[in-house]
Design an enzyme around this catalytic site. Structure first.
Site: not given
Ligand code: TYM
Length: 334
Positions: A113, A196, A199
């Site tokens: 990032k 991947k 968003k």
């Molecule tokens: P975020 O918002 O990027 O994504 C949310 C969830 O979606 C999953 N994900 C995917 N799974 C499969 N294929 C993909 N292409 C894909 N893109 C996203 C992510 O693995 C996630 O489960 N850091 C985290 C948010 C967070 C969090 C937490 C998660 C903050 N605190 C505590 C669990 C526990 C994130 O950026 O997710």
């Protein structure tokens, strides 16, 4: 699995996509019938990237709507917005004092990032994984269902929990286990099977959004990159075909079917037929979710009342745990 809590979250950054659904939210729906679950809308994380700071309120509500529309039941699970529970930031500070910089230097997401401009990247982006550890540990959670991209952050969370427990010579924090399950733990871009689905990809054709119309979905799936080889009839024939592998994994995850069976069903057929069926399957699910999201977002006050209730419940647990943590650290108290 023990009786421990489940915690997970999604950032309110707009463009919720099929990867978020298949990698995370879909699996939560099953888990909530087995365990006490807390599902957070992690807005403090979203502000680590400047473009995400603009429509936080709307995007947070959109994520809440997506949770509910996908089947998360607020009677069973706690749903809330992170910035309303101050314990997250408070614990993040405490845990940052137990996190060696060397551990953070290994985080690949920060490297991706921040890119070449590391010197100008905000501190929050760098310390993001500590806040993530705080989210999980604030509730003394035992299980964290996420997509594969979060694996490294979870390993760090486990290390931080162990470091705290060791320092204070107790077992206060459970060591949380990741739950990374299903056929689509890493959904890839529809345009490039080595990237991947995300968003932030500038091309909307790279992803299927939960709010896409039937027409948009169809166009995206029919245009998704494949190759000129025949439909594979075995795992071996998928090797080095990342785009084909991705579409098959999406198919399996959406229909809860085993890969061998899908390969058997389609071997010998052309990709057009497979893609047509995939359109149908994805549309069936996504159109229901997006219609429900729309309805929930238009219903005045409903989402607010669910989130308000979630904030109260999350805060109760968080306040109790923060009190305990402060006692362990032996901060001065009157
Ligand atoms: P975020 O918002 O990027 O994504 C949310 C969830 O979606 C999953 N994900 C995917 N799974 C499969 N294929 C993909 N292409 C894909 N893109 C996203 C992510 O693995 C996630 O489960 N850091 C985290 C948010 C967070 C969090 C937490 C998660 C903050 N605190 C505590 C669990 C526990 C994130 O950026 O997710």
């Amino acid at each position: 699995m023990n009786n421990g809590l489940v915690f997970s979250g999604v950032q309110p950054t707009g463009n919720l996509h099929l990867g978020n659904y298949l990698g995370a939210i879909k699996n939560w729906v099953d888990l909530q019938n087995k365990k006490k679950c807390i599902f957070c809308i992690v807005d403090l994380h979203a502000i680590t990237v400047s473009e995400n700071r603009k429509k936080l309120k709307e995007n947070s509500k959109e994520v809440a709507a997506a949770y509910l529309a996908s089947g998360i039941d607020p009677k069973k699970s706690i749903i809330f917005v992170q910035s309303n529970v101050t314990g997250h930031s408070e614990l993040a500070w405490i845990l940052s004092c137990h996190t060696p910089i060397g551990w953070l230097n290994r985080m690949t997401q920060f490297k991706d990032k921040a890119g070449k401009n590391k010197e100008k990247a905000p501190l929050g982006l760098y310390s993001y994984p500590v806040l993530m550890a705080a989210d999980i540990l604030l509730y003394k959670s035992s299980y964290v269902p996420v997509g594969e991209d979060q694996k490294q952050h979870l390993e760090l969370c486990r290390d931080i929990a162990q470091s705290f427990n060791r320092y204070y010579e107790n077992e206060f924090f459970p060591i949380p286990e990741p739950i990374i399950t299903g056929s689509a733990t890493r959904v890839m871009s529809l345009k490039d099977g080595t990237k991947k689905m995300s968003k932030s990809d500038p091309s909307d054709y790279s992803r299927i959004n939960l709010t896409d119309s039937t027409d948009e979905l169809r166009k995206k799936i029919l245009k998704a990159k494949t190759d000129s080889l025949p439909f594979p009839d075995s795992d071996q024939n998928i090797e080095n075909r990342p785009e084909v592998n991705n579409l098959i994994n999406i198919f399996c995850a959406m229909t809860d079917s085993r890969k061998e069976l899908v390969l058997k069903d389609y071997s010998g057929k052309d990709f057009k037929k497979f893609k047509e069926d995939l359109c149908e399957i994805v549309n069936q699910k996504i159109s229901v979710i997006s219609a429900e999201m729309k309805k929930l977002l238009e219903e005045k006050g409903y989402l607010d009342s669910i989130l308000n209730d979630g904030i109260k419940k999350a805060n109760e647990i968080a306040l109790d745990n923060i009190k305990e943590i402060k006692k362990i650290i032996s901060f001065y108290r009157i």
